[in-house]
Motif scaffolding. Sequence first.
Motif, PDB file in Angstrom:
ATOM      1  N   GLY A 107      -5.537  -2.215   0.211  1.00  0.00           N
ATOM      2  CA  GLY A 107      -5.646  -1.523   1.479  1.00  0.00           C
ATOM      3  C   GLY A 107      -4.404  -1.517   2.339  1.00  0.00           C
ATOM      4  O   GLY A 107      -4.413  -0.959   3.435  1.00  0.00           O
ATOM      5  N   GLU A 162      -3.170   2.123   3.112  1.00  0.00           N
ATOM      6  CA  GLU A 162      -4.200   2.787   3.912  1.00  0.00           C
ATOM      7  C   GLU A 162      -4.216   2.256   5.346  1.00  0.00           C
ATOM      8  O   GLU A 162      -4.324   3.023   6.306  1.00  0.00           O
ATOM      9  CB  GLU A 162      -5.569   2.584   3.262  1.00  0.00           C
ATOM     10  CG  GLU A 162      -6.710   3.207   4.049  1.00  0.00           C
ATOM     11  CD  GLU A 162      -8.065   2.905   3.443  1.00  0.00           C
ATOM     12  OE1 GLU A 162      -9.046   3.448   3.971  1.00  0.00           O
ATOM     13  OE2 GLU A 162      -8.160   2.128   2.473  1.00  0.00           O
ATOM     14  N   GLN A 163      -4.084   0.941   5.497  1.00  0.00           N
ATOM     15  CA  GLN A 163      -4.122   0.350   6.831  1.00  0.00           C
ATOM     16  C   GLN A 163      -2.908   0.707   7.679  1.00  0.00           C
ATOM     17  O   GLN A 163      -2.992   0.718   8.913  1.00  0.00           O
ATOM     18  CB  GLN A 163      -4.276  -1.169   6.735  1.00  0.00           C
ATOM     19  CG  GLN A 163      -5.665  -1.555   6.272  1.00  0.00           C
ATOM     20  CD  GLN A 163      -5.874  -3.046   6.255  1.00  0.00           C
ATOM     21  OE1 GLN A 163      -5.390  -3.752   7.136  1.00  0.00           O
ATOM     22  NE2 GLN A 163      -6.590  -3.519   5.258  1.00  0.00           N
ATOM     23  N   VAL A 223      -1.886   3.548   7.965  1.00  0.00           N
ATOM     24  CA  VAL A 223      -2.317   4.815   8.556  1.00  0.00           C
ATOM     25  C   VAL A 223      -3.515   4.608   9.486  1.00  0.00           C
ATOM     26  O   VAL A 223      -3.498   5.025  10.638  1.00  0.00           O
ATOM     27  CB  VAL A 223      -2.680   5.840   7.457  1.00  0.00           C
ATOM     28  CG1 VAL A 223      -3.182   7.148   8.064  1.00  0.00           C
ATOM     29  CG2 VAL A 223      -1.502   6.097   6.534  1.00  0.00           C
ATOM     30  N   THR A 224      -4.562   3.946   8.991  1.00  0.00           N
ATOM     31  CA  THR A 224      -5.837   3.906   9.715  1.00  0.00           C
ATOM     32  C   THR A 224      -5.951   2.816  10.776  1.00  0.00           C
ATOM     33  O   THR A 224      -6.532   3.043  11.827  1.00  0.00           O
ATOM     34  CB  THR A 224      -7.000   3.729   8.735  1.00  0.00           C
ATOM     35  OG1 THR A 224      -6.840   2.493   8.030  1.00  0.00           O
ATOM     36  CG2 THR A 224      -7.074   4.875   7.745  1.00  0.00           C
ATOM     37  N   THR A 264       0.257   9.731   7.314  1.00  0.00           N
ATOM     38  CA  THR A 264      -0.336   9.990   6.000  1.00  0.00           C
ATOM     39  C   THR A 264      -0.047   8.823   5.062  1.00  0.00           C
ATOM     40  O   THR A 264       0.902   8.061   5.290  1.00  0.00           O
ATOM     41  CB  THR A 264       0.277  11.260   5.368  1.00  0.00           C
ATOM     42  OG1 THR A 264       1.662  11.012   5.105  1.00  0.00           O
ATOM     43  CG2 THR A 264       0.124  12.485   6.270  1.00  0.00           C
ATOM     44  N   PRO A 265      -0.823   8.699   3.982  1.00  0.00           N
ATOM     45  CA  PRO A 265      -0.510   7.659   2.991  1.00  0.00           C
ATOM     46  C   PRO A 265       0.882   7.838   2.391  1.00  0.00           C
ATOM     47  O   PRO A 265       1.571   6.860   2.111  1.00  0.00           O
ATOM     48  CB  PRO A 265      -1.595   7.835   1.923  1.00  0.00           C
ATOM     49  CG  PRO A 265      -2.738   8.456   2.653  1.00  0.00           C
ATOM     50  CD  PRO A 265      -2.095   9.366   3.683  1.00  0.00           C
ATOM     51  N   ALA A 320      -6.517  -1.448  -6.049  1.00  0.00           N
ATOM     52  CA  ALA A 320      -6.167  -0.301  -5.221  1.00  0.00           C
ATOM     53  C   ALA A 320      -5.894   0.917  -6.091  1.00  0.00           C
ATOM     54  O   ALA A 320      -6.280   2.028  -5.743  1.00  0.00           O
ATOM     55  CB  ALA A 320      -4.956  -0.615  -4.357  1.00  0.00           C
ATOM     56  N   SER A 373      -9.113   2.549  -7.186  1.00  0.00           N
ATOM     57  CA  SER A 373      -9.855   3.281  -6.175  1.00  0.00           C
ATOM     58  C   SER A 373      -9.315   4.691  -5.986  1.00  0.00           C
ATOM     59  O   SER A 373      -9.998   5.533  -5.442  1.00  0.00           O
ATOM     60  CB  SER A 373      -9.839   2.516  -4.851  1.00  0.00           C
ATOM     61  OG  SER A 373      -8.535   2.525  -4.312  1.00  0.00           O
ATOM     62  N   GLN A 374      -8.080   4.947  -6.431  1.00  0.00           N
ATOM     63  CA  GLN A 374      -7.475   6.265  -6.309  1.00  0.00           C
ATOM     64  C   GLN A 374      -6.718   6.581  -7.603  1.00  0.00           C
ATOM     65  O   GLN A 374      -5.508   6.658  -7.617  1.00  0.00           O
ATOM     66  CB  GLN A 374      -6.520   6.309  -5.119  1.00  0.00           C
ATOM     67  CG  GLN A 374      -7.206   6.041  -3.799  1.00  0.00           C
ATOM     68  CD  GLN A 374      -6.207   5.936  -2.667  1.00  0.00           C
ATOM     69  OE1 GLN A 374      -5.012   5.909  -2.858  1.00  0.00           O
ATOM     70  NE2 GLN A 374      -6.720   5.843  -1.461  1.00  0.00           N
ATOM     71  N   ASP A 432      -3.728   8.989  -7.889  1.00  0.00           N
ATOM     72  CA  ASP A 432      -2.477   8.694  -7.199  1.00  0.00           C
ATOM     73  C   ASP A 432      -1.758   7.530  -7.854  1.00  0.00           C
ATOM     74  O   ASP A 432      -1.864   6.407  -7.413  1.00  0.00           O
ATOM     75  CB  ASP A 432      -2.749   8.346  -5.727  1.00  0.00           C
ATOM     76  CG  ASP A 432      -3.349   9.495  -4.955  1.00  0.00           C
ATOM     77  OD1 ASP A 432      -3.065  10.653  -5.312  1.00  0.00           O
ATOM     78  OD2 ASP A 432      -4.090   9.242  -3.989  1.00  0.00           O
TER      79      ASP A 432
END
Length: 161
Positions: A115, A118-119, A121-122, A129-130, A149, A152-153, A156
């Motif tokens: 994460g 992602e973190q 960004v979020t 953006t990522p 990680a 999960s994607q 990418d």
Amino acid sequence: MGKTSSSPPRWASPTCAGSKATTFTNGVIATAKHFLGYGVSEGALNAAASVASGRDLYDVCATPFEAMIKEAGLASVMNFYSDIDGVPAGANRQILSDLLRGRMGFTGSVVSDYGTVEQLVTRQKIAATPQQAGILAPSCAARRPSFAAMNSQPSDPAPSC
């Protein structure tokens, strides 16, 4: 008590470092985590900012990693995903490049904690953006996602550095 700034903490001994450090057995590399400051977070909470900074951050948190690097050949480190002095650790050039790679001489792989990108960004909001978050991660530190990680994607893949 009785320690001076020039004497490393007892857990930075070669014996202790050797017991935690990377070993190459059947192609497996152990990863030391979480670099840097995870054990001294606000309220001892997961994902909280580190309360250590400056000299304490190095003397207390970095010296065990440094012992593993220099005395046991540590080859993999996972970043801490919260903040150190207000800067997210996953995009902190001073911590991941200047300290870890420069002062401590680490030449191995740095992988992101689950994460981290992602973190950026979020939660920490230093990137829109990522992709932008990945660019902010110095020395590919947070751009080499952990296996979890990556799973999960799967569309990418981690960029090569």
